[in-house]
Write an enzyme that holds these catalytic residues in place. Structure first.
Site, PDB file in Angstrom:
ATOM      1  CB  ILE A   1      -0.953  -0.045   1.213  1.00  0.00           C
ATOM      2  CG1 ILE A   1      -2.009   1.025   1.115  1.00  0.00           C
ATOM      3  CG2 ILE A   1      -0.212   0.057   2.526  1.00  0.00           C
ATOM      4  CD1 ILE A   1      -3.201   0.751   2.032  1.00  0.00           C
TER       5      ILE A   1
ATOM      6  CB  VAL B   1       4.891  -2.544   4.301  1.00  0.00           C
ATOM      7  CG1 VAL B   1       5.555  -1.579   5.272  1.00  0.00           C
ATOM      8  CG2 VAL B   1       5.266  -3.978   4.581  1.00  0.00           C
ATOM      9  CD  GLU B   2       2.619  -8.333   3.067  1.00  0.00           C
ATOM     10  OE1 GLU B   2       1.627  -8.981   3.446  1.00  0.00           O
ATOM     11  OE2 GLU B   2       3.726  -8.870   2.837  1.00  0.00           O
ATOM     12  CG  MET B   3      -3.335  -6.285   1.490  1.00  0.00           C
ATOM     13  SD  MET B   3      -4.186  -7.850   1.622  1.00  0.00           S
ATOM     14  CE  MET B   3      -5.532  -7.565   0.504  1.00  0.00           C
TER      15      MET B   3
END
Lengths: 421, 358
Positions: free
Chosen positions: B103, B145-147
């Protein structure tokens, strides 16, 4: 002509009667579904990976306790033999003999019993039929292969990390860096290993009964030290035990078998009885050991790897106490010898291997009849598929000189098939 | 005389006692029983159907629901990222790499491993920190740091989409959307992403023509001189265990200690899970750092006996002495022969935005 026969018999004898040219263990390959060359540069020579598995008690390093043990796999039994034609030509006699032959049979079993406890057994059954060229009686009084328990040992691994492992039983002692049992040469021995001195029954590369500790460390250092009878499988005829130690260091990655550069040094110190004291003869005829005299062997070795070449070399020096020297009892019996060998592998997955080797032994001048120098060349091509390359077409040629003043010269040629499964 | 027997008895007994001591000291890392392999290298083979945990049986409705969730960006905080962003069927179920972009274009620290065949992992993630696909699927949603979402926020979003609530009711028998049900549906879908029809698989099934001569040589080296199958074994081409290959960290000032993060065992420093080699050609670059650009780079790394001189370098890493031809054969084997063409997996297309539940 007689000498020629003797020489051919000798050659055959090496193949037939020394069944311990024997250690490739297809049972392991089967257990994992691996091709032989996972562990062997070419069978029976171990590569670095195989060496590490062996050093780790036949367990894959890092996987101790997470592999199938011998109770979870098919019985880990393997067989090895070889057959083919051998031609021997004596130069001065201008005589040639030849014969088809079948070498002895080895039965191997090895595996992991519990985490860090494993075993190796090599049994060579007695074979009554003598080898093909033998002309004496065939009543079994001269067996082609004596029955023997070549190896039977139990290994306790990783007692203090890789630094302490123990082998107990009959095993191949670890002071010689180059295993004669796992040599790719089928006829030509390492002469200095096979050389025996007067009145001393010690054979450098015999499998011995006793106890050995070994260790290997991250930075490429390895040691082996043992206490053994020193008599092969014969009854121990002295009370004193023999001792040895070997130290090896590999520079660069690898173990010096197929990568890295390895140097080593060893010493063997033993006792040999000189007389039998009738007062103390034990039930199996052993002497009391009162007149044990010592002997020692020291030496160094080297293995260099470059690309697909592996250069090996070994120097040994031996001294027997003068009391053992029935040729000149005022002198210690001293000799030296060694070998240099170059292996080259080619084709995919090392299907082809070529090798040359020079062997020499310098006996003392009063025994120079026993000097040896031998040049050998070898070519082996391996058959099989992606799961195994376990059949080798084997060609080996040796030019050998024995004796100093009027050397006996011979050519030996062999075309064999070597197989294990 | 008596003292000598005493000594001998001790000599014999000592190792046994020592071994017993050593065994007691260092317990084995537990390996979950889910999975096709837990003991030792086994031969390279076809893949058996993946194990399905008893608590989450496969149903076609559940699989379809999972597939929609997998491709739905609404699971992320700002509606930009779905699982497929980083595990894209068109990129071998991984992403362009070297490490994943989440993201707001934030860069993660590790390469995205493939979701294809992840059903066969004994433990999920490079360091094995999740024991199952169900547990794993909960991670990325709330990974900043992903979704970049929270579970509560994501559940609120999904609960507000009537289409999803209907499907949830059909599959799980309740209109209440829970994180466990979301994870179970995604996991059920992932268990269908199994590649079983590579030329290698056909070769093993008996079609001796399925591999070219070059690929056959590659297979032989993979299983022989290359030692590859000592770690990449069985139908999954992975031992599911952790090894330190001396892979250079992306940022030397922040070394990634891998499995050690989870176990705290010194032997696990810098060790990462063995990935499958299946379909590797579809998902360059390689390794947990994504540092190795091509399969040839990977093979050359092994040929040197691994990467950096790490004190914890795996004992199985030794230089291989491969010739140029042997390297090419290995690469050829991994390129075409290990690439599956089963249509149901190879051709999975993202669920178009318009077909997602409204």
């Amino acid at each position: 002509m007689r000498r020629l026969h003797v020489s051919l018999l000798l050659v055959l004898g090496i193949l037939f009667a020394s069944p311990d040219i024997s250690q490739a263990i297809p049972a392991f390959a089967r257990k994992y579904g691996f091709n032989c060359n996972m562990c062997h540069t070419v069978f029976a020579k171990l590569n670095d990976f195989g060496q590490r598995v062996r050093d780790n008690g036949y367990q894959m390093p890092g996987q101790e306790g997470r592999e199938k043990n011998v109770f979870q796999t098919a019985p880990p039994v393997a067989l090895r033999t070889s057959t083919g034609l051998i031609v021997a030509h004596a130069v001065s006699e201008k005589g040639t003999t030849s014969g088809f032959r079948l070498s002895g049979l080895d039965l191997l079993a090895a595996g992991v019993m519990h985490r860090n406890i494993s075993f190796l057994m090599i049994y060579t059954p007695r074979i009554d039929e003598p080898s093909a060229d033998y002309t004496g009686n065939t009543d079994g009084s001269n067996p082609g292969q004596p029955g023997a328990l070549e190896s039977a040992n139990i290994i306790f691994s990783n007692l203090a990390g890789g630094g302490l492992n123990i082998r107990l039983g009959r095993f191949e002692p670890g002071y010689h860096a180059f295993s004669s049992k796992r040599s790719i040469y089928l006829l030509q021995p390492y002469e200095v290993y096979a050389f025996t001195t007067p009145n001393n029954s010690f054979v450098f590369d015999d499998n011995q009964i006793g106890l050995e500790v070994t260790g290997h460390f991250r930075h490429g250092f390895k040691y082996a030290a043992g206490v053994i009878n020193g008599t092969g499988a014969s009854p121990d005829n002295n009370n004193a035990k023999d001792f040895y130690a070997g130290f090896f260091k590999t520079f660069g990655r690898g173990d010096g078998q197929s990568a890295g550069q390895r140097v080593g040094a060893f010493a063997y110190y033993g006792w040999q009885p000189t007389k039998l004291d009738s007062l103390y003869v034990g039930p199996s005829g052993e002497a009391d050991g009162k007149a044990n005299m010592n002997f020692y062997r020291v030496g160094c070795d080297l293995s260099c790897n470059w690309n697909r070449f592996n250069l090996m070399g070994m120097l040994a020096y031996g001294v027997d106490d003068k009391a053992l020297n029935d040729l000149d009892s005022s002198l210690d019996y001293t000799f030296s010898g060694g070998f240099a060998r170059l292996d080259w592998t080619a084709l995919y997955n090392n299907r082809l291997v070529a090798s040359i080797m020079y062997n020499w032994v310098n006996a003392p001048c009063y025994d120079s009849e026993r000097d040896i120098s031998a040049f050998t060349g070898l070519l082996r091509y391996y058959l099989g598929d992606w799961t195994a390359v376990n059949v080798a077409l084997h060609g080996e040629y040796t030019y050998r000189e024995t004796g100093h003043d009027n050397p006996y010269r011979e050519h030996n040629l062999a075309a064999l098939i070597d197989f294990a499964f | 005389m008596r003292s000598r027997w005493f000594l001998i008895t001790w000599l014999l007994a000592a190792p046994v006692i020592l071994v017993a001591g050593v065994q007691g000291e260092e317990p084995l890392t537990p390996i979950t029983s889910v999975g096709i392999h837990s003991l030792g290298p086994v031969p390279l083979d076809n893949l058996a159907p993946p194990a399905v945990p008893p608590g989450n049986p496969q149903t076609s409705d559940k699989i379809l629901l999972g597939k929609k969730l997998y491709f739905d960006t609404r699971l992320s905080r700002d509606n930009t990222i779905s699982c497929a962003t980083c595990h894209d069927p068109a990129k071998g179920w991984s992403d362009a790499g070297p490490t994943s972009k989440g993201i707001k274009d934030q860069l993660g620290g590790r390469r995205s491993p493939p979701v294809s065949n992840a059903a066969y992992n004994l433990l999920q993630f490079w360091d094995g920190r999740a024991p199952s696909l169900e547990e794993q699927a909960k991670g990325p949603i709330e990974n900043p740091v992903e979704m970049g979402n929270t579970h509560t926020e994501m559940l609120r979003t999904v609960s507000d989409i009537p289409g999803y609530v209907d499907e949830m009711e059909k599959v799980f028998g309740t209109r209440k959307v829970t994180i466990d049900h979301v994870a179970q549906a995604i996991a059920a879908f992932e268990r269908t992403v199994v590649t079983t029809d590579s030329p290698f698989d056909r070769f093993i099934r008996g079609d001796s023509e399925a591999l070219t001569p070059m690929e056959k040589r590659g297979l032989e080296i993979f299983n022989g001189k290359g030692h590859c199958s000592s770690c990449h074994w069985g139908g999954y081409f992975s031992d599911g265990r952790f090894h330190n290959l001396g892979i250079e960290p992306l940022d030397p000032s922040k070394p990634d200690s891998g499995r050690h993060n989870v176990t705290k065992h010194p032997k696990d420093v810098g060790a990462f899970k063995t990935p499958t080699v299946r379909d590797a050609a579809l998902r360059a670059p390689y390794m947990h750092t994504g540092r190795e650009g091509t399969l040839e780079d990977v093979v050359r790394l092994y040929d040197r006996g691994g990467g950096l001189d790490d004190a914890n370098l795996d004992a199985l890493m030794v230089p291989l002495g491969l010739s140029k031809d042997e390297i090419q054969a290995l690469v050829a084997f991994m390129t075409r022969a290990m690439t599956s063409t089963n249509p149901e997996v190879a051709n999975v297309k993202p669920v178009p935005q318009s077909e997602l539940p409204k």
